[in-house]
Design a protein around this motif. Structure first.
Motif, mmCIF file in Angstrom:
data_model
loop_
_atom_site.group_PDB
_atom_site.id
_atom_site.type_symbol
_atom_site.label_atom_id
_atom_site.label_comp_id
_atom_site.label_asym_id
_atom_site.label_seq_id
_atom_site.Cartn_x
_atom_site.Cartn_y
_atom_site.Cartn_z
ATOM 1 N N ALA A 121 0.853 -1.180 0.047
ATOM 2 C CA ALA A 121 -0.048 -0.111 -0.160
ATOM 3 C C ALA A 121 0.847 1.329 -0.212
ATOM 4 O O ALA A 121 2.030 1.252 0.173
ATOM 5 C CB ALA A 121 -1.026 -0.081 1.214
ATOM 6 N N SER A 122 0.183 2.183 -0.328
ATOM 7 C CA SER A 122 1.025 3.652 -0.287
ATOM 8 C C SER A 122 1.518 3.896 1.023
ATOM 9 O O SER A 122 0.723 3.723 2.062
ATOM 10 C CB SER A 122 -0.248 4.677 -0.874
ATOM 11 O OG SER A 122 0.279 6.043 -0.555
ATOM 12 N N PRO A 123 2.678 4.636 1.089
ATOM 13 C CA PRO A 123 3.210 5.053 2.287
ATOM 14 C C PRO A 123 2.330 6.058 2.939
ATOM 15 O O PRO A 123 2.478 6.562 4.399
ATOM 16 C CB PRO A 123 4.399 5.871 1.847
ATOM 17 C CG PRO A 123 4.305 6.230 0.564
ATOM 18 C CD PRO A 123 3.545 5.237 0.005
ATOM 19 N N GLY A 154 1.195 0.931 4.882
ATOM 20 C CA GLY A 154 2.007 0.897 3.726
ATOM 21 C C GLY A 154 3.406 1.684 4.658
ATOM 22 O O GLY A 154 4.445 1.147 4.445
ATOM 23 N N ARG A 155 3.195 2.545 5.370
ATOM 24 C CA ARG A 155 4.098 3.123 6.263
ATOM 25 C C ARG A 155 4.818 2.488 7.107
ATOM 26 O O ARG A 155 6.093 2.127 7.243
ATOM 27 C CB ARG A 155 3.473 4.350 6.827
ATOM 28 C CG ARG A 155 4.647 5.382 7.349
ATOM 29 C CD ARG A 155 4.004 6.687 7.995
ATOM 30 N NE ARG A 155 2.781 6.613 8.661
ATOM 31 C CZ ARG A 155 1.744 6.840 8.325
ATOM 32 N NH1 ARG A 155 1.498 7.193 7.315
ATOM 33 N NH2 ARG A 155 0.740 6.893 9.122
ATOM 34 N N ALA A 156 4.118 1.534 7.839
ATOM 35 C CA ALA A 156 4.539 0.753 8.954
ATOM 36 C C ALA A 156 5.398 -0.429 8.391
ATOM 37 O O ALA A 156 6.457 -0.973 8.888
ATOM 38 C CB ALA A 156 3.675 -0.022 9.659
ATOM 39 N N VAL A 157 5.004 -0.964 7.092
ATOM 40 C CA VAL A 157 5.873 -2.004 6.508
ATOM 41 C C VAL A 157 7.116 -1.530 6.035
ATOM 42 O O VAL A 157 8.139 -2.115 6.022
ATOM 43 C CB VAL A 157 5.086 -2.617 5.501
ATOM 44 C CG1 VAL A 157 6.032 -3.732 4.785
ATOM 45 C CG2 VAL A 157 3.745 -3.475 5.920
ATOM 46 N N ARG A 158 7.240 -0.261 5.425
ATOM 47 C CA ARG A 158 8.283 0.324 4.962
ATOM 48 C C ARG A 158 9.440 0.642 6.134
ATOM 49 O O ARG A 158 10.590 0.371 6.036
ATOM 50 C CB ARG A 158 7.887 1.740 4.016
ATOM 51 C CG ARG A 158 7.299 1.187 2.968
ATOM 52 C CD ARG A 158 6.936 2.722 2.318
ATOM 53 N NE ARG A 158 6.387 2.622 0.685
ATOM 54 C CZ ARG A 158 5.315 2.205 0.530
ATOM 55 N NH1 ARG A 158 4.429 1.739 1.411
ATOM 56 N NH2 ARG A 158 5.118 2.188 -0.798
ATOM 57 N N ARG A 169 14.269 -0.902 8.915
ATOM 58 C CA ARG A 169 15.133 -1.269 10.037
ATOM 59 C C ARG A 169 15.482 -2.730 10.148
ATOM 60 O O ARG A 169 16.558 -3.012 11.048
ATOM 61 C CB ARG A 169 14.033 -1.177 11.292
ATOM 62 C CG ARG A 169 13.690 0.199 11.791
ATOM 63 C CD ARG A 169 12.858 0.329 12.943
ATOM 64 N NE ARG A 169 12.256 1.735 13.273
ATOM 65 C CZ ARG A 169 11.549 1.983 14.386
ATOM 66 N NH1 ARG A 169 10.995 1.024 15.021
ATOM 67 N NH2 ARG A 169 11.334 3.295 14.477
ATOM 68 N N SER A 170 15.290 -3.435 9.085
ATOM 69 C CA SER A 170 15.773 -4.672 9.130
ATOM 70 C C SER A 170 17.017 -4.636 7.886
ATOM 71 O O SER A 170 17.712 -5.421 7.492
ATOM 72 C CB SER A 170 14.790 -5.535 8.065
ATOM 73 O OG SER A 170 13.898 -5.879 9.217
ATOM 74 N N GLY A 171 17.245 -3.388 7.233
ATOM 75 C CA GLY A 171 18.557 -3.249 6.500
ATOM 76 C C GLY A 171 18.090 -2.729 5.031
ATOM 77 O O GLY A 171 18.975 -3.030 4.097
ATOM 78 N N PHE A 172 16.899 -2.858 4.585
ATOM 79 C CA PHE A 172 16.745 -2.587 3.188
ATOM 80 C C PHE A 172 15.412 -1.901 2.940
ATOM 81 O O PHE A 172 14.601 -1.546 3.968
ATOM 82 C CB PHE A 172 16.691 -3.942 2.425
ATOM 83 C CG PHE A 172 15.162 -4.746 2.886
ATOM 84 C CD1 PHE A 172 14.004 -4.640 1.754
ATOM 85 C CD2 PHE A 172 15.007 -5.595 3.932
ATOM 86 C CE1 PHE A 172 12.898 -5.448 2.146
ATOM 87 C CE2 PHE A 172 14.030 -6.078 4.212
ATOM 88 C CZ PHE A 172 12.774 -5.959 3.284
ATOM 89 N N ASP A 173 15.281 -1.038 1.821
ATOM 90 C CA ASP A 173 14.321 -0.571 1.167
ATOM 91 C C ASP A 173 13.516 -1.412 0.316
ATOM 92 O O ASP A 173 14.111 -2.016 -0.610
ATOM 93 C CB ASP A 173 14.736 0.883 0.423
ATOM 94 C CG ASP A 173 14.801 1.633 1.391
ATOM 95 O OD1 ASP A 173 14.175 2.070 2.262
ATOM 96 O OD2 ASP A 173 16.170 2.385 1.094
#
Length: 313
Positions: free
Chosen positions: A205-207, A212-216, A221-225
Motif C-alpha cells: 500500500a501507499s506510504p 504501507g508506512r509501517a511495513v516500509r 529497520r531490517s536493513g533494506f528498502d
C-alpha cells in the motif's frame, strides 16, 4: 431579517454547519457526512432561510462563515453535544438496551472479527443494532471524532505509533502479528527474517496509509528498502497479486481470512506487531451499548487467540 419568533433549528442541518466550519469546504463536509456536495449545499441554504440571516460567504472554492454563522456554529457544537449526552442518559436509564450504532471498519476486521461478534451480540442483546461503514483505517478515527460514526476500529503498529486525538479513547481488542505472504514455493517453509525478502518484488500500500508506512519502516529497520513493483490499497488485491506470482507482501492474522489460492504464509522471526482497538468519543465512555459491543468483539478476538485487554497509552 432574523426569524427568532418562529425559528426551528434542524439537528441534521446543524451537523452540516458544524462540518462546514471544521473543514472549510462544502465538498469536504459532504465527504465527511457521506452526502453529495449538492445535498449539503441545499440543506445549508435551507438553514439560512430557517434562521433568516446570511450565514455563509463564498471565497473562491471555500465557504467562509459570517459572524452570525460562526456564532451559530459555536452553539451547534453545544447543542449536538447536549443531544449526545441526553441520548446516553436515556440509554443508561433503560433496563433493556435498544439502540442503533454505526461503526467504521476495514476488510480484515469485517471478515475476521465481526461475523462471530455480531452474531453473539444479536443473540444476547437483540436490541443493539450495529451498522458498518467501510473506510480506510487511517480515516476511521476522524469520523468518530466528528460524530459521523459512533465507534470505529483503529490500528497502531509497534514500530510506528500513530498520533492520537485526546478527545477519543481506545479499548484494545486484539494484538496481531504480520506474516510474510509469498507465492507458493517461493521461499523455504518454516520461519524467515524480513531481510530475506529484500530481493523479492513487493506489493504494498501507499506510504500515506498506516499499513504501507509501517511495513516500509520495518523493512528499513531490517536493513533494506522494499522494491515495490505494485502499489495497491486493498489487502485482498495485494494477496491476489501474490497468488499470481507478482511479488510478496505482509499479511496480518485477521487478513489470513482473505487468502486466495497460490499464497504461502511464512512466519517472521521478528514479526511486526499491531494492536487493533475500538475508538470512541470520551463522552460516550459510559454508554452501555458501546461496552456490550466491545465485550462481544473482545470475545471474538479471544476465540481466535488474538485477545488483549491491556490499555493503550
Amino acid at each position: 431579517m432574523l426569524n427568532l419568533d418562529r425559528m426551528e433549528l434542524s439537528l441534521h442541518r446543524l451537523r452540516m454547519l458544524r462540518e462546514l466550519n471544521r473543514r472549510g469546504t462544502v465538498t469536504a463536509a459532504a465527504v465527511a457526512l457521506h452526502y453529495t456536495a449538492s445535498a449539503v449545499s441545499q440543506q445549508l441554504a435551507q438553514l439560512e432561510r430557517d434562521v433568516g440571516a446570511k450565514l455563509f460567504e463564498r471565497l473562491g472554492r471555500r465557504v467562509q462563515l459570517t459572524e452570525l454563522g460562526m456564532l451559530l456554529a459555536e452553539h451547534a457544537e453545544e447543542i449536538l453535544g447536549s443531544v449526545e449526552r441526553a441520548t446516553m442518559a436515556l440509554e443508561e436509564a433503560q433496563e433493556a438496551v435498544t439502540v442503533r450504532l454505526t461503526a467504521g471498519v476495514w476488510a480484515s476486521v469485517a471478515s475476521g472479527l465481526l461475523p462471530s461478534a455480531l452474531t453473539a451480540l444479536a443473540a444476547e442483546h437483540p436490541g443493539i443494532q450495529v451498522r458498518t461503514r467501510e473506510l480506510a483505517p487511517e480515516d476511521t478515527a476522524d469520523a468518530v471524532r466528528d460524530g459521523t460514526l459512533d465507534f470505529s476500529f483503529v490500528i497502531d503498529y509497534s514500530d510506528t505509533p500513530m498520533p492520537w486525538d485526546p478527545g477519543l479513547e481506545r479499548a484494545v481488542i486484539a494484538v496481531e502479528r504480520l506474516h510474510a505472504a509469498v507465492p507458493t514455493g517461493a521461499v523455504p517453509s518454516g520461519t524467515m527474517s524480513l531481510l530475506e525478502l529484500a530481493e523479492h518484488p513487493w506489493i504494498l500500500a501507499s506510504p500515506r496509509s498506516h499499513f504501507g508506512r509501517a511495513v516500509r519502516v520495518a523493512c528499513q529497520r531490517s536493513g533494506f528498502d522494499p522494491k515495490i513493483n505494485h502499489e495497491v490499497g486493498e489487502q485482498a488485491t495485494a494477496l491476489a497479486m501474490v497468488g499470481a506470482g507478482l511479488g510478496v507482501t505482509l499479511v496480518s492474522d485477521l487478513g489470513l481470512t482473505l487468502l486466495p489460492p497460490g499464497v504461502d504464509v511464512v512466519a517472521l522471526n521478528n514479526p511486526v506487531m499491531r494492536t487493533v482497538a475500538i475508538a470512541y468519543r470520551t463522552t460516550a465512555a459510559r454508554r452501555p451499548s458501546l461496552q456490550l459491543v466491545i465485550d462481544a468483539v473482545r470475545a471474538a478476538a479471544a476465540e481466535l487467540g488474538l485477545g488483549a485487554r491491556s490499555p493503550l497509552p
